[in-house]
Motif scaffolding. Structure first.
Motif, PDB file in Angstrom:
ATOM      1  N   PHE A  46      -4.809 -27.167 -13.971  1.00 20.78           N
ATOM      2  CA  PHE A  46      -5.794 -26.437 -13.170  1.00 20.78           C
ATOM      3  C   PHE A  46      -6.217 -27.303 -11.984  1.00 20.78           C
ATOM      4  O   PHE A  46      -6.827 -28.358 -12.163  1.00 20.78           O
ATOM      5  CB  PHE A  46      -7.000 -26.061 -14.028  1.00 20.78           C
ATOM      6  N   GLY A  47      -5.854 -26.857 -10.781  1.00 22.51           N
ATOM      7  CA  GLY A  47      -6.084 -27.685  -9.615  1.00 22.51           C
ATOM      8  C   GLY A  47      -6.510 -26.897  -8.394  1.00 22.51           C
ATOM      9  O   GLY A  47      -7.220 -25.886  -8.498  1.00 22.51           O
ATOM     10  N   HIS A  48      -6.028 -27.351  -7.241  1.00 20.42           N
ATOM     11  CA  HIS A  48      -6.526 -26.879  -5.953  1.00 20.42           C
ATOM     12  C   HIS A  48      -5.374 -26.450  -5.049  1.00 20.42           C
ATOM     13  O   HIS A  48      -4.247 -26.919  -5.190  1.00 20.42           O
ATOM     14  CB  HIS A  48      -7.331 -27.991  -5.279  1.00 20.42           C
ATOM     15  N   GLY A  49      -5.696 -25.592  -4.081  1.00 23.57           N
ATOM     16  CA  GLY A  49      -4.676 -24.987  -3.236  1.00 23.57           C
ATOM     17  C   GLY A  49      -3.813 -25.980  -2.488  1.00 23.57           C
ATOM     18  O   GLY A  49      -2.576 -25.908  -2.525  1.00 23.57           O
ATOM     19  N   GLN A  50      -4.443 -26.921  -1.770  1.00 24.32           N
ATOM     20  CA  GLN A  50      -3.645 -27.849  -0.962  1.00 24.32           C
ATOM     21  C   GLN A  50      -2.856 -28.818  -1.838  1.00 24.32           C
ATOM     22  O   GLN A  50      -1.737 -29.207  -1.490  1.00 24.32           O
ATOM     23  CB  GLN A  50      -4.540 -28.595   0.031  1.00 24.32           C
ATOM     24  N   PHE A  51      -3.420 -29.185  -2.991  1.00 21.24           N
ATOM     25  CA  PHE A  51      -2.695 -30.070  -3.907  1.00 21.24           C
ATOM     26  C   PHE A  51      -1.432 -29.372  -4.424  1.00 21.24           C
ATOM     27  O   PHE A  51      -0.342 -29.957  -4.455  1.00 21.24           O
ATOM     28  CB  PHE A  51      -3.602 -30.473  -5.076  1.00 21.24           C
ATOM     29  N   ILE A  52      -1.580 -28.101  -4.815  1.00 18.11           N
ATOM     30  CA  ILE A  52      -0.428 -27.342  -5.310  1.00 18.11           C
ATOM     31  C   ILE A  52       0.571 -27.115  -4.186  1.00 18.11           C
ATOM     32  O   ILE A  52       1.790 -27.206  -4.381  1.00 18.11           O
ATOM     33  CB  ILE A  52      -0.900 -26.015  -5.931  1.00 18.11           C
ATOM     34  N   GLN A  53       0.060 -26.825  -2.991  1.00 17.91           N
ATOM     35  CA  GLN A  53       0.927 -26.636  -1.825  1.00 17.91           C
ATOM     36  C   GLN A  53       1.745 -27.906  -1.559  1.00 17.91           C
ATOM     37  O   GLN A  53       2.948 -27.839  -1.279  1.00 17.91           O
ATOM     38  CB  GLN A  53       0.078 -26.292  -0.608  1.00 17.91           C
ATOM     39  N   ALA A  54       1.108 -29.072  -1.689  1.00 19.66           N
ATOM     40  CA  ALA A  54       1.816 -30.336  -1.467  1.00 19.66           C
ATOM     41  C   ALA A  54       2.864 -30.581  -2.548  1.00 19.66           C
ATOM     42  O   ALA A  54       3.972 -31.042  -2.262  1.00 19.66           O
ATOM     43  CB  ALA A  54       0.823 -31.492  -1.415  1.00 19.66           C
ATOM     44  N   ALA A  55       2.522 -30.265  -3.801  1.00 21.31           N
ATOM     45  CA  ALA A  55       3.499 -30.431  -4.878  1.00 21.31           C
ATOM     46  C   ALA A  55       4.721 -29.558  -4.616  1.00 21.31           C
ATOM     47  O   ALA A  55       5.869 -30.001  -4.762  1.00 21.31           O
ATOM     48  CB  ALA A  55       2.866 -30.072  -6.221  1.00 21.31           C
ATOM     49  N   ARG A  56       4.494 -28.334  -4.186  1.00 21.26           N
ATOM     50  CA  ARG A  56       5.600 -27.421  -3.905  1.00 21.26           C
ATOM     51  C   ARG A  56       6.443 -27.924  -2.729  1.00 21.26           C
ATOM     52  O   ARG A  56       7.674 -27.834  -2.749  1.00 21.26           O
ATOM     53  CB  ARG A  56       5.032 -26.024  -3.618  1.00 21.26           C
ATOM     54  N   ALA A  57       5.770 -28.482  -1.712  1.00 18.45           N
ATOM     55  CA  ALA A  57       6.491 -29.009  -0.552  1.00 18.45           C
ATOM     56  C   ALA A  57       7.343 -30.220  -0.924  1.00 18.45           C
ATOM     57  O   ALA A  57       8.477 -30.359  -0.452  1.00 18.45           O
ATOM     58  CB  ALA A  57       5.500 -29.387   0.546  1.00 18.45           C
ATOM     59  N   ILE A  58       6.815 -31.099  -1.763  1.00 26.74           N
ATOM     60  CA  ILE A  58       7.554 -32.291  -2.197  1.00 26.74           C
ATOM     61  C   ILE A  58       8.779 -31.881  -3.017  1.00 26.74           C
ATOM     62  O   ILE A  58       9.873 -32.432  -2.861  1.00 26.74           O
ATOM     63  CB  ILE A  58       6.636 -33.234  -2.986  1.00 26.74           C
ATOM     64  N   VAL A  59       8.593 -30.902  -3.902  1.00 24.83           N
ATOM     65  CA  VAL A  59       9.710 -30.430  -4.725  1.00 24.83           C
ATOM     66  C   VAL A  59      10.775 -29.765  -3.856  1.00 24.83           C
ATOM     67  O   VAL A  59      11.981 -29.959  -4.053  1.00 24.83           O
ATOM     68  CB  VAL A  59       9.195 -29.461  -5.813  1.00 24.83           C
ATOM     69  N   ALA A  60      10.332 -28.982  -2.857  1.00 29.77           N
ATOM     70  CA  ALA A  60      11.278 -28.239  -2.011  1.00 29.77           C
ATOM     71  C   ALA A  60      12.006 -29.134  -1.022  1.00 29.77           C
ATOM     72  O   ALA A  60      13.169 -28.879  -0.683  1.00 29.77           O
ATOM     73  CB  ALA A  60      10.530 -27.138  -1.262  1.00 29.77           C
ATOM     74  N   ALA A  61      11.331 -30.179  -0.533  1.00 32.27           N
ATOM     75  CA  ALA A  61      11.932 -31.035   0.501  1.00 32.27           C
ATOM     76  C   ALA A  61      11.592 -32.497   0.224  1.00 32.27           C
ATOM     77  O   ALA A  61      10.823 -33.119   0.962  1.00 32.27           O
ATOM     78  CB  ALA A  61      11.434 -30.618   1.884  1.00 32.27           C
ATOM     79  N   PRO A  62      12.161 -33.073  -0.836  1.00 33.63           N
ATOM     80  CA  PRO A  62      11.792 -34.434  -1.243  1.00 33.63           C
ATOM     81  C   PRO A  62      12.187 -35.510  -0.246  1.00 33.63           C
ATOM     82  O   PRO A  62      11.660 -36.624  -0.310  1.00 33.63           O
ATOM     83  CB  PRO A  62      12.526 -34.623  -2.576  1.00 33.63           C
TER      84      PRO A  62
END
Length: 210
Positions: A151-167
């Motif tokens: 359970f977290g926050h929008g920008q944190f989740i957005q960053a996790a998704r960005a790192i996974v998509a474009a490491p």
């Protein structure tokens, strides 16, 4: 059931700040009544029992997690360093509404300097990315069949998704891609975003079992 380690990130429900109200400080922002209903709906919709529930230390995420924690009383609950990205100095932030902060926000993202820190209590974008990467590494180290609700926050989740998509993107490129011209949050209130650890890398995964 999958034997890969899976993590489902959940953004907190609608908060008072999301509706445009002024906030005393970033950590104590509470859910609205609509946000509380979203949290209850989330808890009812889970199709699997997790092996771990993780929350950020902020009030709105803890409130969002509460009905899910109540539904799975035997599941351990941990608080991790996954608080939202605070890029403006809190002294500049406290007691303001989103509209008041807009000029500062636009200057910060337009400059796109990942090493810049706005002052005491703020975090650089580079520091934020390291925190997200550390969270993903901590999750990857869990047992292969683990299922974690985070359970977290929008920008944190957005960053996790960005790192996974474009490491392979460097910090500056990630920052330029992140803000997207001031578009609305990429992760909605109470939205779930799933990831799966594939032994050597992360991949996107369904947020609920089929």
């Amino acid at each position: 059931m999958s034997h890969a380690m899976r993590a489902i990130f959940i953004r907190h429900g609608e908060s008072t700040a999301n509706t445009g109200l002024a906030s005393a400080d970033v950590a104590s922002i509470a859910l609205t009544q609509r946000g509380e209903r979203q949290a209850g709906q989330l808890a009812r919709e889970w199709t699997e029992t997790p092996s771990l529930i993780v929350t950020s230390p902020f009030q709105r995420t803890r409130q969002t997690a509460t009905p899910t924690i109540a539904r799975f009383p035997g599941v351990p609950v941990e608080t991790w360093d996954i608080a939202e990205f605070t890029y403006l100095q809190p002294a500049r932030w406290n007691g303001t509404a989103a509209a008041d902060r807009r000029p500062h926000v636009e200057r910060y993202w337009t400059a796109a300097d990942p090493s810049y820190c706005d002052g005491e209590g703020a975090e650089s974008f580079a520091g934020f990315l390291r925190r997200v990467e550390a969270t993903l590494a901590r999750l990857a180290a869990l047992p292969p069949a683990a299922l974690v609700y985070v359970f977290g926050h929008g920008q944190f989740i957005q960053a996790a998704r960005a790192i996974v998509a474009a490491p392979d993107l460097d910090d500056a490129a990630q920052m330029r891609a992140f803000w997207q011209g001031g578009a609305p949050p990429v992760v909605a209130n109470a939205q779930r975003v799933g990831f799966q650890w594939q032994g050597d890398c992360w991949a996107c995964a369904p947020a609920l079992a089929a």
